[in-house]
Scaffold this motif. Sequence first.
Motif, mmCIF file in Angstrom:
data_model
loop_
_atom_site.group_PDB
_atom_site.id
_atom_site.type_symbol
_atom_site.label_atom_id
_atom_site.label_comp_id
_atom_site.label_asym_id
_atom_site.label_seq_id
_atom_site.Cartn_x
_atom_site.Cartn_y
_atom_site.Cartn_z
ATOM 1 N N GLN A 137 -0.570 -5.824 -2.258
ATOM 2 C CA GLN A 137 -1.631 -5.297 -0.886
ATOM 3 C C GLN A 137 -3.159 -5.991 -1.858
ATOM 4 O O GLN A 137 -2.841 -5.818 -3.102
ATOM 5 C CB GLN A 137 -1.673 -3.242 -1.084
ATOM 6 C CG GLN A 137 -1.805 -3.094 -3.010
ATOM 7 C CD GLN A 137 -2.094 -2.106 -3.423
ATOM 8 O OE1 GLN A 137 -3.062 -0.957 -2.720
ATOM 9 N NE2 GLN A 137 -1.591 -1.103 -3.999
ATOM 10 N N ASP A 154 -1.055 -10.115 0.855
ATOM 11 C CA ASP A 154 -0.040 -9.916 1.275
ATOM 12 C C ASP A 154 0.550 -10.242 2.464
ATOM 13 O O ASP A 154 0.883 -11.157 2.905
ATOM 14 C CB ASP A 154 0.584 -8.341 1.289
ATOM 15 C CG ASP A 154 -0.524 -7.363 1.876
ATOM 16 O OD1 ASP A 154 -1.095 -8.069 1.686
ATOM 17 O OD2 ASP A 154 -0.446 -5.922 1.270
ATOM 18 N N TYR A 198 -14.739 -1.965 1.425
ATOM 19 C CA TYR A 198 -13.051 -2.483 1.280
ATOM 20 C C TYR A 198 -12.719 -3.639 -0.276
ATOM 21 O O TYR A 198 -11.412 -3.789 -0.094
ATOM 22 C CB TYR A 198 -12.958 -3.662 2.813
ATOM 23 C CG TYR A 198 -11.412 -4.387 2.836
ATOM 24 C CD1 TYR A 198 -10.224 -3.974 2.832
ATOM 25 C CD2 TYR A 198 -11.674 -5.499 3.519
ATOM 26 C CE1 TYR A 198 -9.403 -4.513 3.123
ATOM 27 C CE2 TYR A 198 -10.349 -6.026 4.360
ATOM 28 C CZ TYR A 198 -9.436 -5.756 4.183
ATOM 29 O OH TYR A 198 -9.060 -6.560 4.132
ATOM 30 N N GLU A 242 -7.116 -6.253 -2.929
ATOM 31 C CA GLU A 242 -8.441 -5.259 -2.492
ATOM 32 C C GLU A 242 -8.275 -4.507 -4.375
ATOM 33 O O GLU A 242 -9.052 -4.340 -4.422
ATOM 34 C CB GLU A 242 -9.056 -5.370 -1.894
ATOM 35 C CG GLU A 242 -9.759 -6.382 -0.539
ATOM 36 C CD GLU A 242 -8.344 -7.033 0.457
ATOM 37 O OE1 GLU A 242 -7.855 -5.440 0.289
ATOM 38 O OE2 GLU A 242 -8.661 -7.729 0.994
ATOM 39 N N TRP A 295 -7.641 -0.204 -1.049
ATOM 40 C CA TRP A 295 -8.632 -1.045 -0.691
ATOM 41 C C TRP A 295 -9.348 -0.574 0.771
ATOM 42 O O TRP A 295 -10.577 -0.463 1.546
ATOM 43 C CB TRP A 295 -7.465 -1.863 0.302
ATOM 44 C CG TRP A 295 -6.579 -1.682 1.185
ATOM 45 C CD1 TRP A 295 -5.246 -1.461 -0.018
ATOM 46 C CD2 TRP A 295 -5.989 -1.538 2.392
ATOM 47 N NE1 TRP A 295 -4.605 -1.060 1.659
ATOM 48 C CE2 TRP A 295 -5.419 -1.530 2.704
ATOM 49 C CE3 TRP A 295 -7.520 -2.098 3.786
ATOM 50 C CZ2 TRP A 295 -4.481 -0.995 4.051
ATOM 51 C CZ3 TRP A 295 -6.788 -1.178 4.399
ATOM 52 C CH2 TRP A 295 -5.402 -0.682 4.799
ATOM 53 N N THR A 327 0.612 -1.349 0.420
ATOM 54 C CA THR A 327 0.072 -0.205 0.208
ATOM 55 C C THR A 327 0.865 1.502 0.273
ATOM 56 O O THR A 327 0.454 2.229 -1.135
ATOM 57 C CB THR A 327 -0.799 -0.279 1.681
ATOM 58 O OG1 THR A 327 -1.371 -1.360 1.669
ATOM 59 C CG2 THR A 327 -1.887 1.371 1.527
ATOM 60 N N PHE A 334 -3.333 -6.992 10.226
ATOM 61 C CA PHE A 334 -4.013 -8.290 9.226
ATOM 62 C C PHE A 334 -3.806 -9.529 10.290
ATOM 63 O O PHE A 334 -2.888 -9.771 9.704
ATOM 64 C CB PHE A 334 -4.144 -8.801 7.620
ATOM 65 C CG PHE A 334 -4.636 -7.427 7.294
ATOM 66 C CD1 PHE A 334 -5.487 -7.323 6.758
ATOM 67 C CD2 PHE A 334 -3.387 -5.874 7.022
ATOM 68 C CE1 PHE A 334 -6.318 -5.801 6.431
ATOM 69 C CE2 PHE A 334 -4.017 -5.118 6.271
ATOM 70 C CZ PHE A 334 -5.047 -4.554 6.009
HETATM 71 O O1 LIG Z 1 -0.105 -3.097 2.311
HETATM 72 P P1 LIG Z 1 -0.340 -3.565 3.065
HETATM 73 O O2 LIG Z 1 1.064 -4.714 4.051
HETATM 74 O O3 LIG Z 1 -0.938 -2.953 4.135
HETATM 75 O O4 LIG Z 1 -2.067 -5.052 3.339
HETATM 76 C C1 LIG Z 1 -2.714 -3.789 2.504
HETATM 77 C C2 LIG Z 1 -3.916 -5.687 3.273
HETATM 78 O O5 LIG Z 1 -3.477 -6.716 1.793
HETATM 79 C C3 LIG Z 1 -5.210 -4.731 2.644
HETATM 80 O O6 LIG Z 1 -6.409 -5.980 2.372
#
Ligand SMILES: O=P(O)(O)OC[C@H](O)CO
Length: 515
Positions: free
Chosen positions: A94, A258, A147, A96, A115, A25, A283
């Motif tokens: 990341q 991820d 989401y 979604e 997301w 992200t 998560f």
């Molecule tokens: O990029 P990150 O580590 O914040 O992960 C984002 C998630 O996959 C959102 O569902």
Amino acid sequence: MTDPHTTGTSSHGHGPFIAAIDQGTTSSRCIVFDKDGRIVSVHQKEHEQIFPKPGWVEHDAVEIWTNVQEVVAGALDKAGITAADVKAIGITNQRETTLLWDKKTGEPVHNAIVWQDTRTDALCKELGRNVGQDRFRRETGLPLASYFSGPKVRWLLDNVEGLRERAERGEILFGTMDSWVIWNLTGGTEGGVHVTDVTNASRTMLMNLYTMKWDDKILASMEIPAAVLPEIRSSSEVYGLAKGGILDGIPVASALGDQQAALFGQTCFAEGEAKSTYGTGTFMLMNTGETPVNSYNGLLTTVGYRIGDQKAVYALEGSIAVTGSLVQWMRDQMGLINSAAEIETLALSVEDNGGAYFVPAFSGLFAPYWRSDARGVIAGLTRYVTKAHIARAVLEATAWQTREITDAMTKDSGVELTALKVDGGMTSNNLLMQTLSDFLDAPVVRPMVAETTCLGAAYAAGLAVGFWPDTDALRANWRRAAEWTPRMDAEQREREYKNWLKAVERSMGWLEEEE
Ligand SMILES: O=P(O)(O)OC[C@H](O)CO
Ligand SMILES: Nc1ncnc2c1ncn2[C@@H]1O[C@H](COP(=O)(O)OP(=O)(O)O)[C@@H](O)[C@H]1O
């Protein structure tokens, strides 16, 4: 913000190696791993966060693809190797975040909708009224919420002029970031493969969790033409060879969302094993074996991973939208700290939160509430409270939200938490990790390789090309680097937990239906 950042080369001998790309992200990074699962090199680059309106979050997918190429070149360079030393490439991303692009030109039709973006709230409510909440949860394991990707696709088809007609004519491709990166890596407009894996597909709200196929009825109710969809494949297999660019000819051999990649990288291969990843959001995933477990406590049922043609492994997930991004907000929007790491120093300058509780419901509340009408609040303010107390409340927010998830996880799975495996950027914050252990009343352990997301993608790619023989070989690589144990008095914990829950209640119902 956009400075490339490289770390560590080492003398890990000669290859071959596996390269993993994590399209996250906040940033994209590439990590080169050796056979022992040790990091040989890292190259990382942040991309712009675009906030066109309150609640909207977008990314420029072209910038992301440019960054991906740059971090791959940087990581290989830093490791002092060429593509000839790389046995396979793994992808993680990341989840979604939704992109539609033109098949012929390769150009995105709109920025990617991230997301965290809440623009589809009203659409989700409408779908809930017309089609029914349960209908979606039953087939996809997910509650109707902004989401997930499906409603974002629908929003784009409804709002970008002429797009629906182009999509129906088969000119447009949909993908989450795994699909976008793989399509570009394997040739793009020159024959790029249009695929996604079961874990990413399980977050679109369009895949049937039991058949692992796109669900025709759900597609119809969301008004999404099947022609835009990628092919759903396993998480660990060769999708194609990289074409052009620095990795030309190397097999692209894994894709995992991820969080599922982190589950894999933490080697949670047995039922009941769980991890929690502290990045932009947080998560927690628990492996629940080969059958999906329904949640009655606000968790998601999702696909954990699928290795080649083996049976898929499912997971229960507790998703928290805002954790590391709250620290970023303190830095970028509030200017209260100069770097993310500084929040620890600031928080440590006081003994406690001074009575303040910060509920960062910036994108509504995710698990276990799924309340899109919630917005952020700081409760308990008095004249006494300083920015240091707020810093403490920011860190505590992450720990309390985790506590709510672990409580739900125990209720749904019947598995009592004996220790929590953690990873992600925020785990470098010792105060946060201690607070987490205190609030959970359980040990918190961090492995030697905290970059478990990339590691998981590397493992899945390595398995696909025979670099590692099986998951037992991967387990042998897991080593504990740090552990925090609870030091908090039980009575104090429960008193503060009650305050937290009161603050959460105050964040709800802020948005009116018509907003
Ligand atoms: O990029 P990150 O580590 O914040 O992960 C984002 C998630 O996959 C959102 O569902
Ligand atoms: N020392 C720290 N204390 C608290 N938060 C931190 C610290 N270091 C990094 N972060 C937060 O962690 C996040 C980055 O972690 P990372 O795992 O790279 O995230 P992502 O994969 O979501 O991009 C950022 O949101 C940042 O604010």
